[in-house]
Design a protein around this motif. Structure first.
Motif, short mmCIF file in Angstrom:
data_model
loop_
_atom_site.label_atom_id
_atom_site.label_comp_id
_atom_site.label_asym_id
_atom_site.label_seq_id
_atom_site.Cartn_x
_atom_site.Cartn_y
_atom_site.Cartn_z
N ASN A 247 0.86 -1.20 0.00
CA ASN A 247 0.00 0.00 0.00
C ASN A 247 0.89 1.24 0.00
O ASN A 247 2.12 1.15 0.02
N GLU A 248 0.25 2.39 -0.01
CA GLU A 248 0.98 3.64 -0.20
C GLU A 248 1.80 4.02 1.02
O GLU A 248 2.86 4.65 0.91
N LYS A 249 1.30 3.68 2.21
CA LYS A 249 2.05 3.99 3.44
C LYS A 249 3.38 3.26 3.41
O LYS A 249 4.44 3.85 3.64
N PRO B 29 -14.71 -13.87 -13.51
CA PRO B 29 -14.89 -14.76 -12.36
C PRO B 29 -15.57 -14.08 -11.17
O PRO B 29 -16.00 -14.77 -10.24
N HIS B 30 -15.67 -12.73 -11.18
CA HIS B 30 -16.40 -12.07 -10.09
C HIS B 30 -17.91 -12.29 -10.24
O HIS B 30 -18.66 -12.15 -9.26
N ALA B 31 -18.36 -12.56 -11.47
CA ALA B 31 -19.80 -12.52 -11.76
C ALA B 31 -20.64 -13.52 -10.93
O ALA B 31 -21.66 -13.13 -10.36
N GLY C 296 -12.57 -2.00 -6.62
CA GLY C 296 -11.90 -2.83 -7.61
C GLY C 296 -12.86 -3.03 -8.74
O GLY C 296 -13.94 -2.42 -8.76
N CYS C 297 -12.52 -3.89 -9.69
CA CYS C 297 -13.45 -4.16 -10.79
C CYS C 297 -14.81 -4.57 -10.26
O CYS C 297 -15.84 -4.24 -10.82
N TYR C 298 -14.77 -5.34 -9.17
CA TYR C 298 -16.02 -5.89 -8.63
C TYR C 298 -16.99 -4.81 -8.16
O TYR C 298 -18.17 -5.09 -7.97
N GLY D 116 -11.49 -7.37 -2.89
CA GLY D 116 -10.59 -8.00 -3.86
C GLY D 116 -9.27 -8.41 -3.22
O GLY D 116 -8.94 -7.97 -2.11
N ASP D 117 -8.49 -9.21 -3.93
CA ASP D 117 -7.23 -9.70 -3.36
C ASP D 117 -6.22 -8.57 -3.14
O ASP D 117 -5.61 -8.47 -2.08
N SER D 118 -6.08 -7.70 -4.12
CA SER D 118 -5.11 -6.62 -3.98
C SER D 118 -5.55 -5.69 -2.85
O SER D 118 -4.73 -5.23 -2.04
N THR D 119 -6.85 -5.46 -2.76
CA THR D 119 -7.38 -4.57 -1.73
C THR D 119 -7.25 -5.21 -0.35
O THR D 119 -6.96 -4.53 0.64
N PHE D 120 -7.44 -6.53 -0.29
CA PHE D 120 -7.28 -7.24 0.99
C PHE D 120 -5.86 -7.07 1.51
O PHE D 120 -5.63 -6.75 2.68
N ASP E 105 -10.37 -13.42 -5.16
CA ASP E 105 -8.96 -13.54 -5.50
C ASP E 105 -8.80 -13.87 -6.98
O ASP E 105 -8.79 -15.04 -7.38
N ASN E 106 -8.67 -12.81 -7.81
CA ASN E 106 -8.45 -13.04 -9.24
C ASN E 106 -6.96 -12.92 -9.60
O ASN E 106 -6.59 -12.76 -10.74
N ARG E 107 -6.11 -12.96 -8.56
CA ARG E 107 -4.64 -12.99 -8.67
C ARG E 107 -4.06 -11.79 -9.43
O ARG E 107 -3.05 -11.91 -10.10
N THR F 136 -4.32 -7.09 -9.71
CA THR F 136 -4.98 -5.82 -9.44
C THR F 136 -5.63 -5.43 -10.77
O THR F 136 -5.04 -4.72 -11.58
N ALA F 137 -6.82 -5.94 -11.01
CA ALA F 137 -7.38 -5.84 -12.36
C ALA F 137 -7.79 -4.42 -12.72
O ALA F 137 -7.49 -3.92 -13.80
N MET F 138 -8.45 -3.76 -11.80
CA MET F 138 -9.07 -2.47 -12.11
C MET F 138 -8.08 -1.45 -12.67
O MET F 138 -8.41 -0.69 -13.57
N THR F 139 -6.88 -1.44 -12.15
CA THR F 139 -5.92 -0.42 -12.58
C THR F 139 -5.05 -0.91 -13.74
O THR F 139 -4.09 -0.25 -14.11
#
Ligand SMILES: Cc1ncc(C[n+]2csc(CCOP(=O)(O)OP(=O)(O)O)c2C)c(N)n1
Lengths: 190, 517
Positions: free
Chosen positions: B53-55, B347-349, B367-369, B412-416, B440-442, B444-447
């Motif tokens: 994360n950014e911190k 796979p989120h659907a 996230g994408c979800y 999401g996984d990246s957010t977790f 967990d789509n392995r 960071t899809a959204m970005t």
């Protein structure tokens, strides 16, 4: 200064077309700027980019009613952008519908006959039937460069600079198909 | 000098490389993501990395700077909120090698949950901020930021908004410098911020602010372009370009250094024109500061909106400039909206189909979800900031215990990994019973599909240890941890229903790689 709005749907290759256009303008010794919104481009949303070239470009955004050209890869997206079209501006539009998820979900309708409306209301419009063209060329994925070919006749950019830009930015194995597409687009508006 | 067309973010990366930067760390976030991607691609000698994360990214960059390196941290505007804690105290300690922080702001909220104006952070944290107005300036300003950071022993913020970060233009390429590491010297009074030291450092940084205000008055980063003196326009960032577009004849004070502001320069400029108008995006940051200096401002936020991004048309209207008229009749048809959507086969659907049918409250995350909040799913009912879902879900249960039985958190996984683990610890520690679904789509899809600690691959594509998400959940003390494949699991609904009803915390890890990856 030449102002071009590029519009379409995520996945249609709008942003690669912008890059080829900019590169060709750059080879022709223009100053050039572009601004794009691609946050969700891969997820089927609308994509819009502004490309400007000339001796000295300040704003990366094109003002209202100041576009010399709008190049839209989709019918409905063309209608959304018409406020940008300048008085003598020309619209190049791919005569094709990409059905949005809102329509698929039954929450909205895709209007019939947008092509006829454009034909009747936009003084300078080229409706391009690219489906057949893409069949002839033998690739579905060259719409973007075909649209650039159609635009290219109206721009003060030498043909060799277009071809160099395509060679520079398109993946090597697709270069030949894309040059065919470019030439096809060019022949549509010659 | 070689010139190329670059995206603003590639230009930031180029400037970083030219400055002889040694280490760069960040967390993805539109519109900042391409900076580290470009660095990793084009500048292999810079050690670039995604942090969880950014911190953490800022702390890693700060550590590198203390070790004598030039270091960069990149993040989107809301990422600076996550990194704010270290930022405010690194401001007290100062740096050793240069430390530059990129804040990629998003006026217009093209892909963000808010449009906060991060110039406020510069004033609040007492850290200088530079604001380029074009990609080539971004390259040059980043180099100057490194120099300023070392010369004045301050972290330096550089703000790039979407219209620069995601804008392409001609950028020059200058020589790439290589720099020796400085030495780390133990200096507890400077680097150990116990109160007795912190009080002294506060005095030091106030003195530095005075020095830097003087720099601001003399640097070429701030410049006056004299023209018609009826009106003087004070502007910064990409707004400067809109001003040049619509009022090329005007007198303009272009601010490239917005904190501290150049008081004398502003005073002289004001004295040379009949009245000042401040053209800036979002908050009246410059406007209020100028008024606080006792210098009259004729117009600012009374004519320039404080919401949304600026455009040449908005600026033209504010400056009473003629604008071209539309001449094509409005189309009588209603055009269908075209929002982004989950891809076909995402796979989120299946999860959101199940959640919709179960009619649960879905305490969502980013996230994408998050697209599941829209039609056709309409299956997400809250979303605020990254990681918030887990703590919020627990808070709802605390307020109203039955909410644990009609709600789930979805993350999401990246957010977790970013900020979902600490609130999970809270659920276990304070005896919550909620269910958290980790998608967990392995990636960071959204970005745009960045790696993260649980993918087992680094920014540069190297294989590394993959954080085991189910195991780390177990380690927090959750006993009921399930891993399912959303396309294979026959009774997703049954599983969710049982877990929601069980009076114990549970985790469902939904494991299936993103289609686009
Ligand atoms: C503090 C902060 N940093 C970064 C972002 C940008 N951002 C939004 S969601 C997200 C991660 C999405 O990844 P994941 O949770 O794995 O979900 P996916 O998109 O893969 O479904 C990022 C980086 C943000 N909104 N806030």
């Amino acid at each position: 200064m030449t102002n071009i709005i590029m519009a379409g749907v995520g996945g249609q290759g709008v942003l690669l077309a912008c890059r080829v256009l900019m590169e060709a303008a750059f080879y022709s010794n223009y100053d050039v700027k572009e601004s794009e919104i691609h946050g969700m481009a891969q997820r089927g949303g609308s994509v819009e980019a502004h490309v400007r070239f000339g001796s000295d470009v300040a704003s990366p955004l094109i003002p209202n009613a100041a576009a010399d050209f709008i190049v839209s890869f989709e019918l409905c997206e063309a209608v959304r952008k018409l406020d940008y079209l300048g008085k003598h501006g020309v619209l190049f539009v791919n005569n094709e519908k990409v059905i949005p998820s809102s329509v698929q979900a039954g929450l909205a309708e895709y209007p019939e006959a947008l092509d006829t409306w454009l034909d009747n209301n936009v003084p300078n419009v080229h409706l391009l039937d690219t489906l057949q063209a893409r069949k002839d060329i033998g690739s579905k994925r060259c719409l973007n460069i075909l649209m650039l070919g159609a635009l290219s006749n109206r721009l003060d950019i030498p043909e060799e600079n277009w071809l160099s830009a395509i060679r520079e930015l398109v993946k090597p194995k697709y270069v030949d198909t894309n040059i065919d597409a470019f030439n096809y687009g060019r022949s549509c508006t010659a | 000098m070689n010139k190329r067309i670059m995206m603003g973010n590639e230009a930031v990366a180029r400037g970083t490389y030219e400055a002889g930067c040694h280490v760069a760390a960040g967390y993805p976030g539109t519109p900042s993501t391409e900076i580290l991607e470009a660095l990793s691609r084009n500048a292999p000698d810079v050690k670039s990395q995604w942090s969880p994360n950014e911190k953490v990214a800022l702390e890693v960059a700060f550590g590198s700077a203390l070790a004598g390196a030039r270091a960069l941290a990149t993040m989107k505007h809301v990422g600076v909120n996550v990194a704010a804690d270290p930022l405010f105290t690194f401001s007290y300690t100062g740096v050793n090698g240069g430390l530059v922080i990129i804040s990629a702001d998003d006026p217009g909220q093209w892909s963000s949950q808010n449009e906060q104006d991060n110039r406020n952070y510069a004033r609040h944290a007492k850290v200088p901020m530079l604001e380029p107005s074009s990609p080539d300036e971004a390259r040059r300003f980043v180099k100057q930021a490194f120099q300023l950071s070392e010369d004045y022993d301050r972290p330096v913020l550089v703000k790039v908004p979407t219209r620069i970060a995601h804008s392409r233009a001609i950028v020059a390429e200058e020589e790439v410098c290589t720099r020796e590491l400085k030495r780390f010297q133990r200096d507890p009074q400077k680097y150990v911020m116990i109160p007795i030291h912190g009080r002294q450092r506060h005095i030091v940084i106030e003195e530095k602010q005075t020095e830097l205000a003087n720099v601001s008055d003399h640097t070429a980063l701030n410049r006056v372009e004299w023209g018609d003196t009826k009106q003087g326009i004070v502007t910064d960032s990409v707004a400067y370009q809109y001003v040049k577009e619509v009022a090329p004849e005007a007198s303009v004070l272009k601010l490239g250094m917005v904190w501290p502001l150049p008081r004398e320069t502003i005073q002289d400029f004001a004295a040379g024109v009949d009245g000042l108008i401040v053209v800036e995006e979002l908050d009246p940051f410059i406007e209020n500061e100028i008024r606080a200096m006792g210098i009259p401002v004729a117009h600012g936020k009374d004519v320039i909106p404080n919401c949304g991004e600026l455009t040449p048309d908005i600026v033209a209207q504010a400056l009473n400039k003629p604008r071209a008229e539309n001449h094509i009749p409005a189309c009588p048809e209603t055009l269908p909206p075209r929002p982004p959507r989950l891809c076909k086969g995402c796979p989120h659907a299946p999860i959101f189909t199940a959640l919709k049918e179960l009619d649960l409250n879905v305490i969502g995350d980013i996230g994408c979800y998050t697209l599941a909040a829209l039609a056709p799913y309409n299956a997400m009912h809250t979303q605020a900031c990254m990681g918030a879902s887990v703590g919020m879900h627990f808070g709802m249960e605390k307020a109203s215990p039955q909410m644990a039985e009609n709600s789930v958190a979805v993350i999401g996984d990246s957010t977790f990994v970013h900020s979902g683990i600490t609130p999970l610890i809270d659920i276990v520690y304070n005896q919550g019973t909620g269910t958290v679904i980790i998608l967990d789509n392995r990636t960071t899809a959204m970005t745009g599909h960045q790696e993260h600690p649980a993918t087992g691959v680094t920014l540069s594509g190297e294989a590394t240890h993959a954080l085991d998400i189910p195991k780390i959940c177990e380690a927090t003390g959750v006993q009921r941890v399930f891993t399912v494949d959303p396309f294979e699991e026959e009774d997703l609904k049954g599983l969710i229903q049982t877990e929601v009803e069980t009076r114990e915390p549970s985790i469902i890890v939904v494991n299936r790689p993103c289609l686009l990856k």
